[in-house]
Scaffold this motif. Structure first.
Motif, PDB file in Angstrom:
ATOM      1  N   SER A  37       0.837  -1.200   0.000  1.00 58.20           N
ATOM      2  CA  SER A  37       0.000   0.000   0.000  1.00 58.20           C
ATOM      3  C   SER A  37       0.872   1.250   0.000  1.00 58.20           C
ATOM      4  N   LYS A  57       0.336   3.602   1.801  1.00 58.33           N
ATOM      5  CA  LYS A  57       0.340   4.004   3.216  1.00 58.33           C
ATOM      6  C   LYS A  57       0.806   2.803   4.046  1.00 58.33           C
ATOM      7  N   TYR A  98       2.314   2.060   6.883  1.00 58.73           N
ATOM      8  CA  TYR A  98       2.291   1.824   8.323  1.00 58.73           C
ATOM      9  C   TYR A  98       0.891   1.513   8.843  1.00 58.73           C
ATOM     10  N   GLU A  99      -0.083   2.354   8.473  1.00 63.42           N
ATOM     11  CA  GLU A  99      -1.425   2.140   9.010  1.00 63.42           C
ATOM     12  C   GLU A  99      -2.285   1.237   8.136  1.00 63.42           C
ATOM     13  N   ALA A 100      -1.765   0.791   6.982  1.00 62.29           N
ATOM     14  CA  ALA A 100      -2.578   0.011   6.056  1.00 62.29           C
ATOM     15  C   ALA A 100      -2.866  -1.382   6.592  1.00 62.29           C
ATOM     16  N   PRO A 101      -4.104  -1.854   6.410  1.00 61.81           N
ATOM     17  CA  PRO A 101      -4.415  -3.234   6.784  1.00 61.81           C
ATOM     18  C   PRO A 101      -3.826  -4.216   5.776  1.00 61.81           C
ATOM     19  N   LYS A 147      -2.856  -8.107  15.594  1.00 63.35           N
ATOM     20  CA  LYS A 147      -3.453  -7.224  14.580  1.00 63.35           C
ATOM     21  C   LYS A 147      -4.334  -8.045  13.656  1.00 63.35           C
ATOM     22  N   SER A 173     -10.924   0.074  -0.827  1.00 62.21           N
ATOM     23  CA  SER A 173     -10.284  -0.666   0.262  1.00 62.21           C
ATOM     24  C   SER A 173      -9.027  -1.373  -0.220  1.00 62.21           C
ATOM     25  N   ASN A 180      -6.010   0.959  -0.426  1.00 61.75           N
ATOM     26  CA  ASN A 180      -5.471   1.426   0.856  1.00 61.75           C
ATOM     27  C   ASN A 180      -5.028   0.278   1.757  1.00 61.75           C
ATOM     28  N   HIS A 219      -2.362  -3.441   2.087  1.00 61.80           N
ATOM     29  CA  HIS A 219      -1.383  -4.385   1.557  1.00 61.80           C
ATOM     30  C   HIS A 219      -2.183  -5.614   1.124  1.00 61.80           C
TER      31      HIS A 219
END
Length: 507
Positions: free
Chosen positions: A31, A33, A35-38, A61, A98, A101, A103
């Motif tokens: 992603s 993003k 670090y915060e990406a699911p 997580k 989704s 945003n 991985h």
């Protein structure tokens, strides 16, 4: 060192496929993003308990995943082996936004083993959150250099005010995940219109990407649908918009799972065929002659039917049939124990029987013609007709209109692959100003019977009588020719067929 043991799973076509468990068989898409990406898995593979260690995933997580249930059902103790922090989501929850945003990790062997499930998900992943801009009144037609019909279709769509883009079908079919997004980045058309699955890959990813982009897709099956479907490796075609030149295949297609199919016969293109064309040197002297134009077999026929033989008992039954009886594809389907018709190549056995019968029928007809001029390949030179004059092929656009206009009578003989399918000759000859006689075919019911009856024969021995009747330019022949041309130009042009497509797909 012992060989690793892999899961052997039955894929959606009923074939046994190896489904290895290995880190390198997963594709990780990072992603923007990070670090915060699911994390979302599209398929967990046969050993889901190993995924946290392979991908260094923390146990506290939540990791999301989608899985094809047909695959999961074949993994022993699958539910117990899925890690506790893995949460299954639905296909509706996996949106373009989704996926963009997150991985996303794909288990690649399952992508081709179960493409009907995974291709739409990969399409969303491929396109991401951004929807392509719309190209107003635009049609894409995938083509190859030597394709017929595409010029006719392009002209007809342009006449309705559409912009037509001709696209190389080979790159689309081989690399849909790259070629289509690159094209769609320039904008999405209203319609992607494929002839015989051109431009569409066997696993349905291209079709899924186009549908995800909001493009309507029409597939025109000009040839025998079940011969074409042997190359399709996904059930996506069952949800596609199918047009068939032969209406007698609509029922069998629906019987195999198709949800939408409608009739779209061949037609004429006045812009390309009504005028023009130059008589080639080897076509001189045909003004009083009966002619036939056609190939002795379709390209790569022997390769397509390699290893297949016609059952001796059915060959004998067809050989002993009553004169004029049509041993077409449906006859062979009814007499051969081959089911289902898709997936797989077993259905080619039916086609092999129909091809044998069609070749026999054409040779019987040409053998009964007497002094017929044949424009075609050397495969016609061994006919049982010493008076047949085989002169070699003619160019479709540059020569054929003039050949049809110059000949006294043009003979049409249909094959047996399409029981109710017409040929281009049924339209082109009249459009060019020629005169046609044809064998009896259920597809002729799209024309008025008062036009069909005078030019139709059921047995080879009826050909010569029809030729002698229409050899001279009598008033009756001229009136019949004019009535046929009026009918073709009024109702059976590619412009009319395109209007059918536009209405059927609600463009």
């Amino acid at each position: 060192m012992p060989r690793p043991s892999h899961l052997l799973a039955t894929d959606e076509l009923g074939l046994t496929k190896s489904m290895p468990a290995a880190r390198e068989l997963f594709e990780w898409r990072t992603s923007p993003k990070p670090y915060e990406a699911p994390v979302i898995f599209l398929g967990l593979g046969p050993e889901p308990e190993k995924l946290p260690a392979w991908f260094d995933l923390p146990g506290d997580k939540v990791v999301f995943f989608l899985e094809c249930q047909s695959f999961a059902d074949q993994v022993e103790n699958w539910e117990e082996r899925v890690p506790d922090n893995f949460q299954r989501i639905t296909t509706d929850e996996f949106t373009g936004e989704s996926s963009a945003n997150a991985h996303v990790v794909r288990y690649l062997p399952a992508q081709r083993g179960f493409p009907t499930y995974f291709a739409p998900l990969t399409a969303r992943l491929t396109l991401g959150a951004a929807k392509p801009a719309r190209l107003d009144k635009t049609v894409w037609i995938p083509v190859a250099d030597d394709d017929l019909l595409c010029r006719e279709l392009a002209q007809a769509f342009r006449d309705t005010g559409h912009t037509v883009v001709m696209i190389d079908h080979d790159s689309l079919g081989k690399h849909p995940g790259k070629a289509l997004p690159d094209l769609l980045a320039q904008g999405a058309p209203d319609l992607f219109f494929s002839v015989n699955f051109k431009g569409l890959d066997p696993f349905g990813l291209g079709h899924a990407i186009l549908r995800e982009a909001g493009v309507k897709v029409g597939i025109w099956l000009v040839d025998n649908p079940f011969n074409l479907l042997t190359a399709v490796k996904s059930g996506y075609w069952k949800n596609a918009k199918l047009f068939v030149t032969d209406h007698s295949f609509i029922g069998p297609l629906i019987g195999e799972g198709a949800r939408w199919a409608t009739h779209l016969p061949l037609a004429a293109s006045p812009a390309l065929f009504e005028t023009g064309g130059e008589l080639p040197a080897h076509a001189e002297g045909i003004e009083k002659r009966l002619i036939f134009v056609g190939r002795s077999q379709f390209p790569d026929r022997d390769k397509f039917f390699a290893g297949l033989t016609v059952p001796a008992d059915l060959e004998a039954a067809a050989g002993a049939g009553r004169p004029g009886q049509r041993f077409d594809y449906h006859w062979w389907r009814e007499h051969m124990d081959i089911a289902p018709l898709w997936p797989g190549n077993a259905v080619r056995g039916i086609g092999a029987g129909a091809e044998w019968a069609g070749r026999r029928w054409k040779r019987e007809c040409l053998g009964a013609c007497g002094r017929v001029v044949i424009f075609g390949d050397d495969g016609w030179k061994d006919l049982d007709n010493p008076d047949a004059d085989v002169r070699g092929p003619v160019d479709y656009y540059a020569h054929l209109p003039a050949v049809y206009r110059s000949a006294a009578v043009t003979l049409n003989v249909t094959g047996m692959q399409l029981p109710a399918g017409l040929t281009q000759r049924h339209f082109d000859v009249w459009c060019a100003g020629g005169f046609l006689i044809t064998d009896a075919n259920p597809g002729l019911n799209i024309f008025p019977d008062e036009l069909v009856a005078p030019i139709r024969f059921s047995r080879p021995d009826g050909i010569r009588d029809l030729y002698l009747e229409f050899r001279e330019e009598t008033r009756a022949k001229q009136e019949l020719r004019e009535a046929w041309k009026t009918c073709i130009l009024a109702d059976h042009t590619y412009a009319a067929r395109v209007q059918t497509v536009i209405a059927a797909l609600d463009l």
